[in-house]
Enzyme design. Sequence first.
Site, PDB file in Angstrom:
ATOM      1  N   HIS A 457       0.867  -1.181   0.000  1.00 32.02           N
ATOM      2  CA  HIS A 457       0.000   0.000   0.000  1.00 32.02           C
ATOM      3  C   HIS A 457       0.898   1.223   0.000  1.00 32.02           C
ATOM      4  O   HIS A 457       1.736   1.411   0.885  1.00 32.02           O
ATOM      5  CB  HIS A 457      -0.918   0.032   1.213  1.00 32.02           C
ATOM      6  CG  HIS A 457      -1.863   1.202   1.186  1.00 32.02           C
ATOM      7  ND1 HIS A 457      -3.132   1.123   0.670  1.00 32.02           N
ATOM      8  CD2 HIS A 457      -1.704   2.490   1.592  1.00 32.02           C
ATOM      9  CE1 HIS A 457      -3.721   2.306   0.758  1.00 32.02           C
ATOM     10  NE2 HIS A 457      -2.871   3.154   1.321  1.00 32.02           N
ATOM     11  N   CYS A 458       0.734   2.077  -1.019  1.00 33.53           N
ATOM     12  CA  CYS A 458       1.606   3.245  -1.166  1.00 33.53           C
ATOM     13  C   CYS A 458       0.864   4.517  -0.771  1.00 33.53           C
ATOM     14  O   CYS A 458      -0.073   4.933  -1.464  1.00 33.53           O
ATOM     15  CB  CYS A 458       2.106   3.365  -2.604  1.00 33.53           C
ATOM     16  SG  CYS A 458       3.219   4.779  -2.839  1.00 33.53           S
ATOM     17  N   PRO A 459       1.251   5.167   0.318  1.00 37.00           N
ATOM     18  CA  PRO A 459       0.590   6.417   0.704  1.00 37.00           C
ATOM     19  C   PRO A 459       0.870   7.560  -0.268  1.00 37.00           C
ATOM     20  O   PRO A 459       0.129   8.540  -0.299  1.00 37.00           O
ATOM     21  CB  PRO A 459       1.172   6.705   2.090  1.00 37.00           C
ATOM     22  CG  PRO A 459       2.479   5.997   2.115  1.00 37.00           C
ATOM     23  CD  PRO A 459       2.303   4.776   1.271  1.00 37.00           C
ATOM     24  N   ASP A 462      -1.851   7.096  -2.488  1.00 41.25           N
ATOM     25  CA  ASP A 462      -3.087   6.834  -1.746  1.00 41.25           C
ATOM     26  C   ASP A 462      -3.857   5.652  -2.352  1.00 41.25           C
ATOM     27  O   ASP A 462      -5.067   5.721  -2.556  1.00 41.25           O
ATOM     28  CB  ASP A 462      -3.974   8.086  -1.721  1.00 41.25           C
ATOM     29  CG  ASP A 462      -5.135   7.946  -0.736  1.00 41.25           C
ATOM     30  OD1 ASP A 462      -5.005   7.155   0.211  1.00 41.25           O
ATOM     31  OD2 ASP A 462      -6.172   8.608  -0.945  1.00 41.25           O
ATOM     32  N   ASN A 463      -3.138   4.589  -2.626  1.00 42.43           N
ATOM     33  CA  ASN A 463      -3.772   3.426  -3.244  1.00 42.43           C
ATOM     34  C   ASN A 463      -2.891   2.207  -3.009  1.00 42.43           C
ATOM     35  O   ASN A 463      -1.684   2.330  -2.774  1.00 42.43           O
ATOM     36  CB  ASN A 463      -3.957   3.656  -4.747  1.00 42.43           C
ATOM     37  CG  ASN A 463      -4.993   2.726  -5.359  1.00 42.43           C
ATOM     38  OD1 ASN A 463      -5.635   1.941  -4.661  1.00 42.43           O
ATOM     39  ND2 ASN A 463      -5.162   2.806  -6.657  1.00 42.43           N
TER      40      ASN A 463
END
Length: 656
Positions: A457-459, A462-463
Amino acid sequence: MMSPTEEKDASCNPLDPLLIDDNNSFKEDTEKSPSEPHPFSQGQEDYNAFDIVRATQYGIIQRVQQLIEAGYDVNQMDHENVSLLHWAAINNRTDIVSYFMSKGAIVDRIGGFLDATPLHWATRQGHLTMVVQLMSYGADPSLRDGEGCSCIHLASQFGHTAIVAYLIAKGQDVDMVDKIGMTPLMWAANRVFSYDPVRLLFTFGASLNKTDKQFGNTALHWACESGNHLIIKILLGKGADINAINFKGESPLDIAISKSNQELVIKLRALQSSTQASKNTFIGRLASNKNFRRKLWWFFPFFAVFFIGFIPELSVSWMMKLAMFLPLAMVTNICFRYFFDESMGNKIPVAVYLGTKFWMYVTWFYYLWPYIDHSIQLHILWLANTFLLSYNFYKAWTVDPGYLKSNREDKIKTILELAEAQTLKLDQFCSTCLIRKPLRSKHCSICNKCVARFDHHCPWVDNCIGFRNHKYFIGYLFFLTGMLGFCVYGCNKFWQKECQLDFYEDGITGTVYKVLMASPWVAWIGLNAFAHILWVTSLFACQMYQVVFLAMTTNERMNQVRYFYAYSVKVAGEKQDGCHKKQCNDHCHGEKKPKIISPFDRGIFKNFIDLFGWRCCGLLRPLQTDWTQKFTMEDEAGLPYGHSQLHPGRENYQFV
């Protein structure tokens, strides 16, 4: 009825635990052969002296059949008021249970210290195979034992998530109450110190603030009673009422105080204070407004980046500049204290990226444009990089990464099919989404969804990064590196003209002083660009190495031990198939660390083509795999993945 806070010793009572050869662990239980005989059964002389109870416990069906055929009543109770079916159920002897039922055994016979049925005994031990078998013979899971608990309460308090799922799928009420009005959620909150089965119960719609009849406690009260911090966090996240009062006039905070749980007391008091402030103060009411907080998260980085660089750029004294930073620091403190919570860590990075990117482009046009080389090639390259960066970021940000979806009917059907096929294992089944997990998928705790071929999950976008947007994410990293490179290039051109830098003569401090004096704003933007380019290039290199050279996702590489069975192993240049084999133990546990080889590896070039799906007018043939539907290692032609030889399959082959 015992209080849930009292220690229970009835899970095996009156059974001698040495006679149970299966572990309480669901995973180990499902992987063992339930009817595997005890070693004593290898020779007839070893078990001829066994009575029928001992033969049942050890799974010696020949001796059991011999005694039953000789006239022993299958429904006769022993001196402990326990039936043969109880002993077979608690020891997971499926073949013996089938034999007993063929001889007229009473499936819901009450017995033992707790006046429980064989189904109760099997549920306490976590034997899903036996639960399915007994219910197929008509066993009633809603019957109460001597303590007033039905099977779903027992499964919940002992943390047997798979059994909880199966019982609900078979029609048991997720909010069924026991003798004192406790629900499965209350039992799990009080007794199970892990995410499951609480997450599963919520997925099925368990009531959050329901109270029991005897104490008036909610699930949050019971979690505070046992100091179950993990479940308390889940309950509070779901909106549990922290001000609920039980029959003694106690709130969850009062229980935490009585238990001298200082960490929990601090947490609950802080939450109570913020809740009270949201009702009485203007800032509190704003902080409770989710829409306002969301907008603040988005705009705060834009203003923060601007003012940090803009204030030093002003033509006023440095004392005045420092004074102007004070209100900025106060506003920042208020924002972090009242408006930013734990979820901010997963939301605000994308706003930071957009804010810094916006001001970098402003700086490029307003400050750096006169100093750069105005060649047509440079402008075309800059425009192409800007377009491709924006496109890949938008796609990585908005594209469905491969979320796995199903409705309630599909979830129930999946649970029943897997359980009755004896393949309902928690590493193949998501206890939150209630779906069968395809190969390489994982449940994202932030998105609260399962993602096909999950990477991470990559902040910053945001996905989640999954099989549908992984190529866009890597493209985003590549072109972001280009944009940062352009920014550093422009800043360097600016400093060369304005500062006449000579690092050898000026040293570090002199160079920094000249840079700041030339333009604090350009120095601030240049510092941002340099800092970002370090982690972006590192992340891009890591991603390319994992995907192209290792054929692994970030999740698989970080959790190689969990996925160890799914890979071939190479030690000292020699490939070994299936490190789970006994002959591989010397290699796997010796001095040299084994190299794990992904079964999805098709070679560097093909891995690269598979990632981006490039065809080049049919010259290239990427492997097209729908990872949302990929449950086995074989392709449509029945060949191993990528036509490469893998280690032999096993009956209990598992994937996460």
